[in-house]
Write a protein that holds these residues in place. Structure first.
Motif: not given
Ligand SMILES: Cc1ncc(COP(=O)(O)O)c(C=O)c1O
Length: 226
Positions: A21, A23-24, A44, A46-47
Motif C-alpha cells: 500500500d 498511498c502515503q 492513491t 489524492r495524497k
C-alpha cells in the motif's frame, strides 16, 4: 518508513505474495517496485501526488497478471464468450472498469508529470527536510510529544499535546489556518494499541510549505499547549 524489501523477502520466503500500500509514499518518496521486489503496489492520486480525489494506480508484476482475478468484472476487463462463461483480458486492463472519470485521470497524469518535472529525489529530500525541521520545532515545545518512530522517517509528522485531545488541537490549529489531520487508533490498530495511543495529530508538510509556515505551525501548537 517501513523496511519493505526486508518484509518482502520474508514473505516470499514462505511463499506469500506482497501487495504494497503505497498511498502515503508515492509522491513523497522514490518508490521502486523492482528494488522493493513487491508483487503489486496500489497508490492513491489524492495524497502526496497532489492529484484529484478518486484516482489511483495499481501496479502488478507482469508474470502475476494472469493469476489474479479482479474483484469486479465488466466488459472492459473481460469478454462474455458463452452464456455461463467469460474470458478475462491477458493484460493489466483486466483490473480496470469500463467507466472512469476521464478528467480526473488526466489530472492524475498531470500531477505525475509535475512530480517528474520537479524530480522525485528532489521532492523526497525537500519533504524529509521539512518534516525533520517541524519535528525539531515541536520537540522544543513543553507538553508536546512527537510520536514518530523508526530510523528512516517519512514526511508525516505525528504528535500529541498533553491534556488536549487531538481533535481539539486540529480545530485550534485550523483557526490559525494551520491544516493538520488526526489519526485514530483504528487507522493503525496494532501500533497504537501497543503504544497505548488513542489518536495523534498528523502534519504532512509538502515541498510547498515554507520555513515561515513551519514556524507559524509550531507557534500555533505552542499556543494550544499553553
Ligand atoms: C496508507 C493508506 N492507504 C490507503 C488509503 C486510502 O486512500 P484512498 O481513499 O484515496 O483510496 C489511505 C488514505 O487515508 C492511506 O493513508
Amino acid at each position: 518508513v517501513n523496511p519493505v524489501y526486508e518484509a518482502t523477502r520474508l514473505a516470499h520466503g514462505v511463499g506469500a505474495l506482497v501487495l504494497l500500500d503505497g498511498c502515503q509514499s508515492v509522491g513523497q518518496l522514490d518508490v521502486n517496485v523492482g528494488e522493493l521486489d513487491v508483487d503489486a503496489l496500489s497508490a492513491t492520486g489524492r495524497k502526496w501526488l497532489r492529484g484529484p480525489r478518486g484516482t489511483g494506480v495499481l501496479y502488478v508484476r507482469q508474470a502475476l497478471i494472469g493469476e489474479l482475478e479482479p474483484p469486479v468484472v465488466d466488459l472492459e476487463s473481460a469478454t462474455w464468450t458463452e452464456p455461463d462463461r467469460y474470458r478475462l483480458r491477458d493484460d493489466a486492463r483486466r483490473f480496470e472498469l469500463w467507466e472512469a472519470d476521464v478528467a480526473a485521470r488526466l489530472g492524475l497524469a498531470t500531477a505525475v508529470d509535475y512530480l517528474l518535472d520537479l524530480g522525485v529525489e528532489a521532492v523526497a529530500a525537500d519533504v524529509a527536510a521539512r518534516a525533520e525541521r517541524l519535528r525539531e520545532l515541536l520537540h522544543a515545545i513543553p507538553g508536546v510529544a512527537v510520536t514518530d518512530l523508526g530510523r528512516h522517517r517519512s514526511g508525516i509528522v505525528s504528535f500529541t499535546v498533553d491534556g488536549v485531545a487531538p481533535d481539539d488541537v486540529r480545530t485550534a490549529l485550523a483557526r490559525r489556518r494551520v491544516i493538520v489531520s488526526v489519526s485514530g487508533r483504528t487507522s493503525t490498530l496494532l501500533d497504537m494499541s501497543r503504544r497505548q495511543l488513542d489518536a495523534v495529530v498528523r502534519a504532512s508538510p509538502h515541498y510547498f510549505v515554507s520555513d515561515d509556515q513551519l514556524e507559524a505551525a509550531a507557534d500555533a501548537v505552542a499556543a494550544v499547549a499553553g
